[in-house]
Scaffold this active site. Structure first.
Site, PDB file in Angstrom:
ATOM      1  CB  ALA A  21      45.124  79.353  74.192  1.00  0.00           C
ATOM      2  CB  CYS A  22      44.013  74.334  74.299  1.00  0.00           C
ATOM      3  SG  CYS A  22      44.535  72.565  73.832  1.00  0.00           S
TER       4      CYS A  22
END
Lengths: 83, 181
Positions: A21-22
């Site tokens: 994820a980011c």
């Protein structure tokens, strides 16, 4: 680049950031770009929706050339050329 | 006429140079909160900025300093109040709580589970990445003294210094982006 052109493009390196994820894909891209030469093609695999918007912005800042995105079933292939 | 123009161009060049030197491609951030979610947000922004090749300087103050404590280390020579503070404040980033929906620790445990599932990096992992990216962590000395924290109980971080408000102000003044979290 058109979808056809992207499909025929040979990447010099592939960064598989699927599942992260980011800011995972961005950090992976930043790390990998140091290992290729100017003018070479890098491809990023990402399953994170936001990355598709983030990588073009990152390219713009870093003056890399954003080439386009190919959609696969569960992830995207993001192409760029190193400045 | 020609010399007048030349003079104006020279003046403009000097002003442009001044502007260029005035702000660096740098992010300066005050990390004040000791909430797990806010520290996580700060670390995501910081590592993201480093990926953008920005110089990143984090100024840890007050409650945020708990995130930099190493649970395996203890500070020496603390008085009674300092020991009490040390006991009551979270011993390291793994012990931080959510700012909302903590529910006696249940919410924090749940969010950590969800973070793992979505492969969001933990604060500990983000700290390691930050170190590799050359992100600077400056710790406010005044807060350290207030809470009785000692330098020897902080995590091993490659770019860590103890400093004062002047350091933050100098960094912030020359940064393109300044944030307070």
């Amino acid at each position: 680049m058109s979808t056809e052109e992207l499909k025929n493009l040979k990447s010099n390196t592939i960064v598989d950031a699927r599942g992260t994820a980011c800011p995972g894909p961005l950090l992976a891209a930043k790390k990998a770009i140091g290992e290729i030469e100017s003018g070479e093609i890098m491809e990023i695999y990402s399953s994170d929706e936001g990355t598709k918007n983030d990588i073009p912005k990152w390219c713009n800042k870093m003056t890399h050339e954003f080439l386009g995105i190919l959609e696969e079933d569960s992830y995207s292939r993001i192409f760029l050329k190193k400045a | 006429m020609g010399t007048e123009l030349e003079k104006q161009i020279a003046d403009l060049k000097a002003q442009v140079n001044h502007l260029k030197e005035g702000t660096k491609d740098q992010l300066s951030m005050v990390v004040f909160s000791g909430d797990m979610d806010k520290i996580l947000a700060a670390m995501i922004i910081a590592t993201g900025a480093a990926a953008f090749d920005m110089k990143v300087k984090l100024f840890f103050t007050f409650w945020a300093i708990s995130a930099l404590r190493d649970p395996a280390k203890t500070g020496k020579g603390k008085n009674f109040i300092e020991k009490m503070f040390g006991m009551m404040l979270p011993r390291g980033s793994a012990k931080l709580k959510l700012s909302n929906m903590n529910m006696g620790g249940m919410g924090t445990a749940m969010i950590k589970g969800i973070m793992k599932k979505h492969k969001v990096a933990s604060i500990e992992e983000m700290m390691k990445t930050a170190g590799e990216l050359g992100i600077e962590i400056n710790i406010c000395e005044m807060s350290m003294n207030l809470m009785g924290f000692k330098k020897e109980e902080m995590i091993n971080y490659p770019h860590m210094t103890i400093c004062g408000v002047a350091t933050f102000l100098t960094d912030a003044a020359e940064s393109k982006i300044q944030l307070f979290i």
